[in-house]
Design an enzyme around this catalytic site. Structure first.
Site, mmCIF file in Angstrom:
data_model
loop_
_atom_site.group_PDB
_atom_site.id
_atom_site.type_symbol
_atom_site.label_atom_id
_atom_site.label_comp_id
_atom_site.label_asym_id
_atom_site.label_seq_id
_atom_site.Cartn_x
_atom_site.Cartn_y
_atom_site.Cartn_z
ATOM 1 N N CYS A 252 3.662 5.084 8.405
ATOM 2 C CA CYS A 252 2.287 5.487 8.109
ATOM 3 C C CYS A 252 1.388 4.393 8.971
ATOM 4 C CB CYS A 252 1.690 5.412 6.839
ATOM 5 S SG CYS A 252 2.008 3.610 6.129
ATOM 6 N N HIS B 77 8.870 -2.571 2.783
ATOM 7 C CA HIS B 77 10.030 -2.470 1.839
ATOM 8 C C HIS B 77 11.041 -1.060 2.566
ATOM 9 C CE1 HIS B 77 7.902 -3.343 -2.038
ATOM 10 N NE2 HIS B 77 8.288 -4.513 -1.219
ATOM 11 N N CYS C 116 -2.441 -3.601 4.235
ATOM 12 C CA CYS C 116 -2.792 -2.444 4.818
ATOM 13 C C CYS C 116 -4.445 -2.332 4.404
ATOM 14 C CB CYS C 116 -2.030 -1.465 4.059
ATOM 15 S SG CYS C 116 -2.479 0.400 3.932
ATOM 16 N N GLU D 57 2.029 -5.196 -4.209
ATOM 17 C CA GLU D 57 0.782 -4.624 -4.338
ATOM 18 C C GLU D 57 0.022 -4.816 -5.403
ATOM 19 O OE1 GLU D 57 -1.647 -0.550 -4.169
ATOM 20 O OE2 GLU D 57 0.181 -0.551 -2.775
ATOM 21 N N SER E 262 11.781 1.435 -1.686
ATOM 22 C CA SER E 262 10.380 1.982 -1.365
ATOM 23 C C SER E 262 9.838 2.876 -2.344
ATOM 24 C CB SER E 262 10.406 2.989 -0.229
ATOM 25 O OG SER E 262 9.511 3.393 0.035
#
Length: 281
Positions: free
Chosen positions: A14, A41, A94, A124, A219
């Site tokens: 991404c 990850h 990100c 996160e 992930s």
């Protein structure tokens, strides 16, 4: 008979992961770089970085050069520690995660008790809870977050890689006690790239015999894709082409195979998996 492989339109990194990897690799051309935790990850990507001399560290005590903050972000105190130690760093958080961090901070400053729908152990989520402060909690079920009295003012956001139907179910469960709240805010912090992959993965699962999700077992979004595909058909997580063999009965008899990937899977790895599938008799 050759298998028909249907590839998802959106595959590979991404934008957030691509940015993190490219930024770190570029920096490593001129100076030693240490990633604080795994940059992304995916063990294959981490191994590629290590081959370039980019080492993973889990403590700033081990930093001997430029420190790279992972795409998942870190608690705010890490920035203070970096500055206190005089360590230079690059921040590859990100942009979507950074926006979620800002939302968590804003909601906390407005006096809300902040609930993060997500895995409390994920990097996160730890960063989001840090921004939300002491009046916050994370979990994947209402019962794991609230065991007694409910807060009067509640704000809800989510780990960016969760899927919309999961968040909707969680919010729906909370709203069964709607009369106990005075004020509820819901902030949409989901990643649009993950959402698009989920929609396409569901379509693949509905139109093929089997879906292969190329991703790392660690992930979050790759595992969510497998679970989501299994609501519509059959899917399995594959981390390397070595997992594609004739002993996999469902794959051996499948005539049409869908292929999608998690957001931290490199294109070359996906190509290797597809080649292995197409070589099966």
């Amino acid at each position: 008979m050759a298998k028909l492989v249907k590839k998802a339109a959106e595959l590979g990194f991404c934008p957030g992961v691509a940015r993190a990897v490219e930024t770190t690799m570029r920096a490593a051309r001129s100076t030693p770089v240490f990633t604080l935790g795994r940059l992304v990850h995916n063990d294959v990507v981490v191994s590629e970085l290590e081959a370039m001399g980019i080492a993973v560290i889990h403590s700033l005590d081990d930093a001997r050069g430029l420190v790279a903050i992972s795409a998942h972000g870190v608690p705010a105190q890490v920035y203070h520690q970096l500055q206190h130690r005089g360590l230079k760093f690059i921040d590859t958080t990100c942009p979507i995660v950074r926006k979620a961090q800002q939302v968590a901070s804003q909601l906390a400053s407005e006096g809300y008790f902040v609930v993060v729908y997500g895995d409390p152990g994920h990097a996160e989520v730890k960063g989001l809870l840090d921004r939300a402060g002491p009046k916050s909690k994370a979990g994947l079920s209402v019962s794991s977050i609230f065991r007694g009295r409910l807060p009067k003012r509640l704000a809800i956001l989510s780990q960016t890689t969760r899927l919309s139907h999961e968040v909707q179910a969680f919010v729906g469960e909370l709203l069964t006690s709607l009369e106990k709240f005075q004020d509820i805010r819901i902030a949409v912090t989901l990643c649009s790239h993950v959402a698009r992959r989920a929609r396409e993965a569901a379509s693949l699962a509905s139109s093929t015999d089997l879906v292969v999700v190329v991703g790392d077992p660690q992930s979050s979004n790759s595992n969510r894709l497998v679970e989501w595909c299994n609501q519509f058909g059959y899917a399995r997580l594959v981390s390397s082409a070595n997992m594609i063999d004739g002993e996999w009965q469902e794959l051996r008899v499948a005539q049409t195979v869908g292929v999608t990937s998690g957001t931290s899977s490199p294109n070359w790895l996906i190509d290797e998996v597809i080649d292995a599938i197409e070589r099966l008799d």
